[in-house]
Design a protein around this motif. Structure first.
Motif, PDB file in Angstrom:
ATOM      1  N   LEU A  90       0.819  -1.207   0.000  1.00  0.00           N
ATOM      2  CA  LEU A  90       0.000   0.000   0.000  1.00  0.00           C
ATOM      3  C   LEU A  90       0.858   1.265   0.000  1.00  0.00           C
ATOM      4  CD1 LEU A  90      -2.894  -0.994   2.400  1.00  0.00           C
ATOM      5  CD2 LEU A  90      -3.093  -0.452  -0.026  1.00  0.00           C
ATOM      6  N   TYR A  91       1.929   1.288   0.774  1.00  0.00           N
ATOM      7  CA  TYR A  91       2.810   2.455   0.782  1.00  0.00           C
ATOM      8  C   TYR A  91       3.385   2.708  -0.604  1.00  0.00           C
ATOM      9  CZ  TYR A  91       2.875   3.479   5.789  1.00  0.00           C
ATOM     10  OH  TYR A  91       2.522   3.855   7.061  1.00  0.00           O
ATOM     11  N   PHE A 143      -5.306   7.580  -4.468  1.00  0.00           N
ATOM     12  CA  PHE A 143      -4.666   7.966  -3.215  1.00  0.00           C
ATOM     13  C   PHE A 143      -5.635   7.833  -2.049  1.00  0.00           C
ATOM     14  CE2 PHE A 143      -3.865  11.235  -0.007  1.00  0.00           C
ATOM     15  CZ  PHE A 143      -2.606  10.853   0.419  1.00  0.00           C
ATOM     16  N   ARG A 144      -6.843   8.371  -2.212  1.00  0.00           N
ATOM     17  CA  ARG A 144      -7.834   8.302  -1.127  1.00  0.00           C
ATOM     18  C   ARG A 144      -8.211   6.863  -0.805  1.00  0.00           C
ATOM     19  NH1 ARG A 144     -10.760  12.768  -3.977  1.00  0.00           N
ATOM     20  NH2 ARG A 144      -9.921  14.660  -3.056  1.00  0.00           N
ATOM     21  N   ASN A 145      -8.459   6.071  -1.842  1.00  0.00           N
ATOM     22  CA  ASN A 145      -8.839   4.668  -1.623  1.00  0.00           C
ATOM     23  C   ASN A 145      -7.731   3.886  -0.921  1.00  0.00           C
ATOM     24  OD1 ASN A 145     -11.323   5.094  -2.851  1.00  0.00           O
ATOM     25  ND2 ASN A 145     -10.614   4.400  -4.845  1.00  0.00           N
ATOM     26  N   LEU A 146      -6.514   4.087  -1.366  1.00  0.00           N
ATOM     27  CA  LEU A 146      -5.376   3.371  -0.781  1.00  0.00           C
ATOM     28  C   LEU A 146      -5.124   3.798   0.659  1.00  0.00           C
ATOM     29  CD1 LEU A 146      -3.080   3.512  -3.909  1.00  0.00           C
ATOM     30  CD2 LEU A 146      -4.090   1.434  -2.935  1.00  0.00           C
ATOM     31  N   ALA A 193       0.504   6.661  -6.707  1.00  0.00           N
ATOM     32  CA  ALA A 193      -0.685   7.489  -6.926  1.00  0.00           C
ATOM     33  C   ALA A 193      -0.357   8.968  -6.743  1.00  0.00           C
ATOM     34  CB  ALA A 193      -1.807   7.061  -5.989  1.00  0.00           C
ATOM     35  N   LEU A 194       0.450   9.277  -5.736  1.00  0.00           N
ATOM     36  CA  LEU A 194       0.860  10.666  -5.521  1.00  0.00           C
ATOM     37  C   LEU A 194       1.669  11.190  -6.706  1.00  0.00           C
ATOM     38  CD1 LEU A 194       1.876  10.759  -1.760  1.00  0.00           C
ATOM     39  CD2 LEU A 194       0.069  12.096  -2.851  1.00  0.00           C
ATOM     40  N   ALA A 195       2.596  10.393  -7.172  1.00  0.00           N
ATOM     41  CA  ALA A 195       3.443  10.804  -8.297  1.00  0.00           C
ATOM     42  C   ALA A 195       2.610  11.022  -9.559  1.00  0.00           C
ATOM     43  CB  ALA A 195       4.529   9.764  -8.547  1.00  0.00           C
ATOM     44  N   ALA A 196       1.561  10.214  -9.722  1.00  0.00           N
ATOM     45  CA  ALA A 196       0.706  10.322 -10.905  1.00  0.00           C
ATOM     46  C   ALA A 196      -0.388  11.370 -10.738  1.00  0.00           C
ATOM     47  CB  ALA A 196       0.079   8.960 -11.210  1.00  0.00           C
ATOM     48  N   GLU A 208      -7.679   2.210   2.901  1.00  0.00           N
ATOM     49  CA  GLU A 208      -7.348   0.799   3.181  1.00  0.00           C
ATOM     50  C   GLU A 208      -6.207   0.695   4.184  1.00  0.00           C
ATOM     51  OE1 GLU A 208      -5.945  -3.334   1.005  1.00  0.00           O
ATOM     52  OE2 GLU A 208      -6.624  -1.677  -0.254  1.00  0.00           O
ATOM     53  N   LEU A 209      -5.206   1.568   4.032  1.00  0.00           N
ATOM     54  CA  LEU A 209      -4.077   1.569   4.964  1.00  0.00           C
ATOM     55  C   LEU A 209      -4.550   1.871   6.391  1.00  0.00           C
ATOM     56  CD1 LEU A 209      -1.022   1.321   5.339  1.00  0.00           C
ATOM     57  CD2 LEU A 209      -0.860   3.764   4.818  1.00  0.00           C
ATOM     58  N   LYS A 210      -5.452   2.837   6.525  1.00  0.00           N
ATOM     59  CA  LYS A 210      -5.992   3.167   7.837  1.00  0.00           C
ATOM     60  C   LYS A 210      -6.723   1.974   8.458  1.00  0.00           C
ATOM     61  CE  LYS A 210      -6.850   8.047   6.897  1.00  0.00           C
ATOM     62  NZ  LYS A 210      -7.949   9.022   6.701  1.00  0.00           N
ATOM     63  N   SER A 211      -7.409   1.214   7.633  1.00  0.00           N
ATOM     64  CA  SER A 211      -8.175   0.075   8.154  1.00  0.00           C
ATOM     65  C   SER A 211      -7.268  -1.053   8.649  1.00  0.00           C
ATOM     66  CB  SER A 211      -9.133  -0.460   7.089  1.00  0.00           C
ATOM     67  OG  SER A 211      -8.436  -1.166   6.089  1.00  0.00           O
ATOM     68  N   LEU A 212      -6.036  -1.089   8.175  1.00  0.00           N
ATOM     69  CA  LEU A 212      -5.091  -2.129   8.626  1.00  0.00           C
ATOM     70  C   LEU A 212      -4.472  -1.797   9.973  1.00  0.00           C
ATOM     71  CD1 LEU A 212      -3.147  -3.001   5.356  1.00  0.00           C
ATOM     72  CD2 LEU A 212      -4.973  -4.303   6.447  1.00  0.00           C
TER      73      LEU A 212
END
Length: 59
Positions: free
Chosen positions: A32-33, A48-51, A39-42, A54-58
Motif C-alpha cells: 500500500l505504501y 490515493f484516497r482509496n489506498l 498514486a501521488l506521483a501520478a 485501506e491503509l488506515k483500516s489495517l
C-alpha cells in the motif's frame, strides 16, 4: 499428559496463525505504501484516497 499435549498443540497453532496474520498485514502495508507513492506521483487523487483508507483500516 495427553490433554496437556493437545492444549500445547492448539496454542502453538494459534501462535503460528498470529505470526502468519502479522506477516500478511505487514506485506499488504508495504504494498500500500508503494501504491500510495505511485498514486501521488501520478496525481491520482481517487487512488490515493482509496489506498489511504485501506491503509488506515489495517492499523
Amino acid at each position: 499428559m495427553d490433554k496437556m499435549k493437545a492444549t500445547y498443540e492448539v496454542m502453538l497453532g494459534l501462535v503460528a496463525e498470529m505470526v502468519w496474520d502479522e506477516a500478511l498485514r505487514k506485506r499488504r502495508t508495504d504494498i500500500l505504501y508503494r501504491e500510495i507513492d505511485t498514486a501521488l506521483a501520478a496525481g491520482d487523487k481517487t487512488a490515493f484516497r482509496n489506498l489511504t483508507e485501506e491503509l488506515k483500516s489495517l492499523a
